[in-house]
Design an enzyme around this catalytic site. Structure first.
Site, PDB file in Angstrom:
ATOM      1  N   ARG A 188       0.840  -1.189   0.000  1.00  0.00           N
ATOM      2  CA  ARG A 188       0.000   0.000   0.000  1.00  0.00           C
ATOM      3  C   ARG A 188       0.880   1.247   0.000  1.00  0.00           C
ATOM      4  O   ARG A 188       2.032   1.232   0.429  1.00  0.00           O
ATOM      5  CB  ARG A 188      -0.921   0.008   1.215  1.00  0.00           C
ATOM      6  N   LYS A 215      -2.596  -2.357   7.691  1.00  0.00           N
ATOM      7  CA  LYS A 215      -4.034  -2.111   7.789  1.00  0.00           C
ATOM      8  C   LYS A 215      -4.736  -3.222   8.554  1.00  0.00           C
ATOM      9  O   LYS A 215      -5.698  -2.978   9.283  1.00  0.00           O
ATOM     10  CB  LYS A 215      -4.641  -1.993   6.385  1.00  0.00           C
ATOM     11  N   HIS A 274      -3.715   3.603  -5.816  1.00  0.00           N
ATOM     12  CA  HIS A 274      -4.023   2.309  -5.209  1.00  0.00           C
ATOM     13  C   HIS A 274      -4.270   1.231  -6.261  1.00  0.00           C
ATOM     14  O   HIS A 274      -4.141   0.031  -5.979  1.00  0.00           O
ATOM     15  CB  HIS A 274      -5.251   2.425  -4.299  1.00  0.00           C
ATOM     16  N   TRP A 300      -3.772  -9.513   3.086  1.00  0.00           N
ATOM     17  CA  TRP A 300      -5.207  -9.377   3.312  1.00  0.00           C
ATOM     18  C   TRP A 300      -5.624 -10.239   4.500  1.00  0.00           C
ATOM     19  O   TRP A 300      -5.073 -11.330   4.731  1.00  0.00           O
ATOM     20  CB  TRP A 300      -5.999  -9.797   2.074  1.00  0.00           C
ATOM     21  N   TYR A 309     -10.358 -10.918  -7.604  1.00  0.00           N
ATOM     22  CA  TYR A 309      -9.416 -11.203  -8.688  1.00  0.00           C
ATOM     23  C   TYR A 309      -9.620 -12.586  -9.304  1.00  0.00           C
ATOM     24  O   TYR A 309      -8.941 -12.935 -10.268  1.00  0.00           O
ATOM     25  CB  TYR A 309      -7.976 -11.104  -8.173  1.00  0.00           C
TER      26      TYR A 309
END
Length: 344
Positions: A188, A215, A274, A300, A309
């Site tokens: 990120r 995150k 992003h 993630w 995806y």
């Protein structure tokens, strides 16, 4: 005295039936309004103490506790921005005054100002706070239902390798290196902007993101491919502390005028910084990386996050599709045979 002034604002001061000393602002410069507030507050505290009723909590009290309990979240600053905007509508409300009609009115205003998807982010925050007040803190017995606006599902925005090469060539050096490193690692923007040399081990070929920088609030180890290592080798010696800098400081914002100018120059539209991460993920899936591997590489927190995806990788279904080859009745020789049988 139960009422007194600080500057132009009236304050209340008294002892509650429970023995607690109460002293805070009445939030008004009008003495009569302050007296009415004081009288109402005394009645409410008496009902709480004598009748066992729950105290009336304000939205301000609720948001203060929410922010305190959620300060560990990586995006807590975004909550704060939303709460500042919501304060103009909810700041003087008690939780029992916040109903479905009021929430719908607020959502309609935000929708007109921005978009349904942005309004939904505010609605989701209101809903989460009210549910916390009901389920965790037991400040209210029920929370109003919050209805989100329908949102069209957006496709994943990514660019081809050729487009990426043109974009990087059009960017100034500091942004070009950041973009190339993002396309090689999928990190990120904030993690790239503030990447420190003490987070990089070129001998082992890894970098890592600490839990408080992630995150998901989980530490991430990022393997460095040759493209990523090449970028880091170019950056060696540019700054003693940070990897990516501009004029001696980390590049805090990547979507600068130079970024937008480069996009326009190479003819790439509807593309955010992003989306470089989306591009990295898309390239991985198209080249055979499994969704499980992608989830770990990208840091993630759930499998659902990488399912966006999945449609880019039909190869893993090819073998399954071939299992019924030869059973297609649309083949010309089979159709002709069936006609002969029917005719006799």
């Amino acid at each position: 005295m139960s009422l007194y002034k600080r500057g132009n604002t009236w304050w209340v001061r008294f002892t509650a039936p429970s023995g607690e000393r109460i002293r805070h602002s009445a939030g008004t410069t009008d003495k009569q309004a302050a007296q009415e507030y004081l009288d109402r507050l005394k009645v409410e505290l008496w009902q709480v103490h004598k009748l066992g009723e729950k105290p009336k909590r304000t939205w301000k009290e609720t948001t203060v506790r929410w922010l305190k309990e959620k300060e560990h979240k990586a995006d807590s600053k975004h909550d704060l921005e939303k709460l500042r905007w919501l304060d103009q509508f909810l700041g003087d409300k008690t939780l029992d005054e916040i109903n479905r009609d009021l929430i719908d009115q607020i959502a309609a205003i935000k929708k007109r100002e921005t978009s349904p998807s942005t309004a939904n982010r505010y609605l989701a925050l209101i809903r989460a706070i009210l549910r916390m007040a009901r389920d965790e803190w037991e400040w209210i017995d029920k929370a109003p239902r919050v209805r989100l606006y329908p949102e069209p599902k957006k496709r994943v925005r990514w660019i081809t390798r050729e487009e990426a090469q043109h974009l990087i060539a059009a960017l100034p050096e500091h942004l070009a290196d950041m973009a190339a490193f993002t396309l090689a690692t999928g990190l990120r923007q904030s993690n790239v902007s503030y990447l420190r040399w003490d987070q990089v081990d070129l001998n082992r070929g890894v970098t890592w993101i600490h839990a408080d920088q992630s995150k998901s609030r989980k530490a991430i180890t990022v393997p460095l491919n040759k493209d990523a290592q090449s970028v880091l080798n170019r950056r060696l010696g540019t700054h003693p502390e940070y990897v990516f800098t501009y004029k001696g400081k980390p590049q805090q914002v990547a979507s600068t005028r130079a970024w937008k100018k480069a996009l326009k120059q190479v003819g790439i539209t509807d593309f955010r910084w992003h989306d470089l991460r989306h591009t990295w993920a898309s390239w991985h899936v198209q080249n055979g990386t499994s969704l499980q591997e992608l989830m770990e590489l990208g840091g993630w927190s759930s499998y659902e996050m990488v399912l966006r995806y999945a449609h880019l990788a039909a190869d893993h279904l090819q073998e399954a599709a071939q299992r019924i080859e030869g059973t297609n009745l649309a083949q010309s020789d089979i159709k002709n045979g069936l006609r002969l049988i029917v005719s006799h």
